[in-house]
Scaffold this active site. Sequence first.
Site, PDB file in Angstrom:
ATOM      1  N   TRP A 116       2.057  -0.484  -2.896  1.00  0.00           N
ATOM      2  CA  TRP A 116       0.901  -1.019  -2.172  1.00  0.00           C
ATOM      3  C   TRP A 116      -0.361  -0.216  -2.459  1.00  0.00           C
ATOM      4  O   TRP A 116      -1.462  -0.622  -2.074  1.00  0.00           O
ATOM      5  CB  TRP A 116       1.180  -1.071  -0.670  1.00  0.00           C
ATOM      6  CG  TRP A 116       1.078   0.264   0.046  1.00  0.00           C
ATOM      7  CD1 TRP A 116       1.516   1.472  -0.377  1.00  0.00           C
ATOM      8  CD2 TRP A 116       0.475   0.493   1.329  1.00  0.00           C
ATOM      9  NE1 TRP A 116       1.260   2.440   0.553  1.00  0.00           N
ATOM     10  CE2 TRP A 116       0.620   1.875   1.613  1.00  0.00           C
ATOM     11  CE3 TRP A 116      -0.141  -0.329   2.271  1.00  0.00           C
ATOM     12  CZ2 TRP A 116       0.158   2.452   2.799  1.00  0.00           C
ATOM     13  CZ3 TRP A 116      -0.602   0.248   3.448  1.00  0.00           C
ATOM     14  CH2 TRP A 116      -0.454   1.613   3.703  1.00  0.00           C
ATOM     15  N   ASP A 117      -0.231   0.917  -3.155  1.00  0.00           N
ATOM     16  CA  ASP A 117      -1.391   1.742  -3.478  1.00  0.00           C
ATOM     17  C   ASP A 117      -2.479   0.945  -4.181  1.00  0.00           C
ATOM     18  O   ASP A 117      -3.661   1.314  -4.127  1.00  0.00           O
ATOM     19  CB  ASP A 117      -0.971   2.907  -4.387  1.00  0.00           C
ATOM     20  CG  ASP A 117       0.078   3.799  -3.748  1.00  0.00           C
ATOM     21  OD1 ASP A 117       1.133   3.260  -3.356  1.00  0.00           O
ATOM     22  OD2 ASP A 117      -0.132   5.024  -3.661  1.00  0.00           O
TER      23      ASP A 117
ATOM     24  N   GLU B 226       6.465   5.380   6.999  1.00  0.00           N
ATOM     25  CA  GLU B 226       7.605   5.749   6.138  1.00  0.00           C
ATOM     26  C   GLU B 226       8.573   6.748   6.765  1.00  0.00           C
ATOM     27  O   GLU B 226       9.523   7.156   6.117  1.00  0.00           O
ATOM     28  CB  GLU B 226       7.120   6.303   4.788  1.00  0.00           C
ATOM     29  CG  GLU B 226       6.388   5.270   3.954  1.00  0.00           C
ATOM     30  CD  GLU B 226       6.167   5.721   2.518  1.00  0.00           C
ATOM     31  OE1 GLU B 226       6.014   6.935   2.292  1.00  0.00           O
ATOM     32  OE2 GLU B 226       6.151   4.869   1.631  1.00  0.00           O
TER      33      GLU B 226
ATOM     34  N   LYS C 261       4.209  10.060   8.663  1.00  0.00           N
ATOM     35  CA  LYS C 261       3.864  10.668   7.378  1.00  0.00           C
ATOM     36  C   LYS C 261       2.405  10.396   7.033  1.00  0.00           C
ATOM     37  O   LYS C 261       1.709  11.235   6.464  1.00  0.00           O
ATOM     38  CB  LYS C 261       4.778  10.102   6.294  1.00  0.00           C
ATOM     39  CG  LYS C 261       4.469  10.559   4.882  1.00  0.00           C
ATOM     40  CD  LYS C 261       5.403   9.868   3.889  1.00  0.00           C
ATOM     41  CE  LYS C 261       5.046  10.177   2.444  1.00  0.00           C
ATOM     42  NZ  LYS C 261       5.915   9.445   1.503  1.00  0.00           N
ATOM     43  N   GLN C 262       1.941   9.193   7.400  1.00  0.00           N
ATOM     44  CA  GLN C 262       0.582   8.786   7.079  1.00  0.00           C
ATOM     45  C   GLN C 262       0.149   7.723   8.080  1.00  0.00           C
ATOM     46  O   GLN C 262       0.918   7.327   8.948  1.00  0.00           O
ATOM     47  CB  GLN C 262       0.512   8.240   5.660  1.00  0.00           C
ATOM     48  CG  GLN C 262       1.421   7.060   5.414  1.00  0.00           C
ATOM     49  CD  GLN C 262       1.513   6.674   3.953  1.00  0.00           C
ATOM     50  OE1 GLN C 262       0.762   7.126   3.116  1.00  0.00           O
ATOM     51  NE2 GLN C 262       2.466   5.823   3.624  1.00  0.00           N
TER      52      GLN C 262
END
Length: 957
Positions: free
Chosen positions: A513-514, A652, A773-774
């Site tokens: 998805w980056d 994640e 995580k993010q």
Amino acid sequence: MFDAVLLDLDGLRMASPLRPLLRQLHADGVHTAAVTTSRNGRLWLRVAGIEPLVTVVVDGADGARISLPAAPDPAMFLEAARRMRTHPAAIVVLGSSPAGIRAATAGGFGLVIGIEVPGNGEPPRAIDADIELATLSGLDLAGIGAPETAIAQPRLLTGPDAWTLASHGFDPAHEGLRESLFTLGNGYWATRGSQPGATNDGVHYPGTYFAGIYNRLVTVVDSVPREDEHLVNAPDWTYLTVARTGAPAYSARSAFLQEHSQRLDLRRGLFEVDDNYADGEGRTTAVSSRRLQSQADPRLAAMETRIVAGNWSGSISILSAINTSVTNGNATVDSMLAKTHLQPARAVPAGPDTVIVDVQTNQSGLAIAMAARTRVFDQNGGPVVHSSRFVSVDGLSGIEITCMLTAGEPIIIEKTVAASTSRDSAISRPSLDAAARLERAPDFAALLARHTHAWGALWSRFGVKLPAETPAALAMNLNTFHVLQSVPVNAEIDAGIPARGLHGEGYRGHIFWDEMFVYPMLTLRRPELTRQLLMYRYRRLDQARAAATAAGYGGAMFPWQSGSSGREETPNQLFNILDGRWMPDHSHLQVHVGLAVAYSVWQYYQVTADDGFLARYGAEILAEVSRYFVSRASYDQSSDRFDIAGVMGPDEFHDAYPDSVELGIRNNTYTNVLASWVLARTADALKIVKSLDLQDAAAPWLPGQEEMRHWCHVGQRLRLHFHADGIISQFDGYEDLSEFDWDTYRAKYGNIGRLDLILQAEADTTNRYQISKQADVLMLFYLFSAEELRSLFEHLGYALPPELVRRTVGYFLARTSHGSTLSRLAHSWVLARSDREKSWSLFSQALECDLSDAQGGTTREGVHLGAMAGTVDMAIRCYGGVETRQDELRIHPRLPAELPRIAFQISYRGQPIDIELDHDRAVLRLHPGSARPIHVHVEGIRKTLHPGAVFETPLRK
């Protein structure tokens, strides 16, 4: 002072005070590493009862997995340093064997202590170690300061200006990082910035990668076969060695190296290396090279090498070859997987100065051909008398040249390479195409001129102009440069954007998805590039439909990791480098990747109004993604709400509920809100398409009226969850998870970004805790303005008052480990209006995530392209306040104090616009031309502007 201790167990195992020393270091919180060439290193530590006292182990078994040299070698010591995430200059090495001590010294470690162990053969020589001790007893490391020659802080890549990235001195610990950051490419292929003539020796890692060239191999892990697809490391075209005839070749690892420097000219896309040598008899030689990967002709590359003998004359030998004995070995986590992707090469000479090499991948059957021409000139461009012969041995195929070198008189070696693959269009055979291209290729000077001109055109369109004195300027240019090298700006290729670029083998070269973070940077400058990349997804739409059907759903389910065909490439196991064990990987549950694809389709349309793309491709993607998420939604009649279960959000760290055997969580807020938005935009797209009369009304993917009504119902009634105090919950049940002891783990591990690996190694799991995580919930504030998001929540039947936004942001910021380079980027964006000082701090960290290797050694496996593009985009769309919505170009700047002014160019609906912003004013200059008038909305002022217009307005304070 030093931060960590490394023990060379080859010899020290007989040192009786080893256990008390380790206990003391452990009690003091000092990280330790144990290195041994024995394959049973971990077993010995376990039997000795000291395994729990050692932070990191690198033994012979590890070395075999990741192709490290079997004998004591700097590579093993540097691997331990990388795993401890500590620079070698900050590490004390204790050793007994002379070979190990020499390896540690060569690796650039801060302090090397030789211990004389009785019965261990030859004692360590003081000439090799910084300090020699007779015993470990009484050793007080806390009392030992760094020697004067040690470097107290890690050496950072920097430069004399905003356009030059430079390094000085040979630094084995950072060589992998440098190779990634010095990579050259053009979107068709790219080559790491390794030393010419280097091989994969544990320090260097030459790598060349072609967009879309993948291969699958089967590896047996724990008696179970698994198939994995990798971006293939192709033959190394940069191989070139220089030696006095009969002597070893000059190299960066030679004891004769006196000076070593590297420079990357970002403005011209030129990589330069300068080396100076002095041998044991005082003979001095300078070898310098510069290379390019052409932006003007993407299938050409070239390297020019200049050799000068300072005080001697004599014969030299030059080997200019293509190295086909390459494997995939750049990614540590893949070290146990099969590595050989190429069949034996076929090499033939084509005249006295040219060689043609053909290779083929051993599963996908893709052909790669390279034709290399090597010529020798004097400093005036005249011919040099020399002899040459074709050689093909040990995977090296090329031309060996012998000529005389006269003191003070340079000779120039010019190597030009053309490449072609069987995926190229309009060719007969790759080898024929490569040979023909090489025959047409001009000399290095002409190639450089064309290449520089092409880069100039790119910089005029993509450059973000910051004040030259701003520290961020170099990182901004570097990030822009690497994104442009990873995108086929001058070539038509069916390929996506690997998350780690074409710079290494991290994530096996897969597409995630980056890409959602990359598209905006491209769409606002060269929208046709985004269109080309979105076509990669469209061509794999049938594979996504098949994946959804196989899972029991409708529509299209795009894979979390995509490669050649669009099938799901996510492995079901991940190798944990902290404990050397495999752990389950359930990240394929991140089906939100399909929503990211749909989001990017609509954002592209908003900028371009490309009706043809929407009608023929975009609307179909939107419809099938909508159909998939509707099919996943289960209806709760009692509440008139829909639930989506069994998914994993962007954070994640949560792939299941604690102690549950069922995978996935329920009602991830990010997923449900974005699904609602996609359903609404799909309805908008279908209305537009219907009005255009460009689409066949009988297309099987088009939803009927009843299906559209159901989609509308689902889009308005997807369920969200909130904590008792009103905080937006990440998913159903998140509030019930345990709080995490952040302070204890930071004190214990330092860098805790990858808590999933840390807790797994401790037989625990992130599923138990309120940690991320993010950005997850906060990703919504990254994708949408506050106004848009409030409207989305209201569409779903929920309120989103400003105070709830502030509390939600604060809650999740405090619970995020920033284990992804995208995390600080998203959080910086979210804070841009409410806390500009904190926003700039996080932005600066994201901007330099690869320059500082913020992820603890991962940049050596490729840059983090999403973060690189995202920071460039943030300067424009967040700090610059550029937004495209509802057929308007909106500009509402929010420049932080550290950014006094900024200038850039965008293209909105075919109209190029130069934009200049500072803290007091905004200036828009529309280029003259035939574009249609555009509607702009700047600081509350709405205008319709025509080509050639200039609009200036003061900004509100």
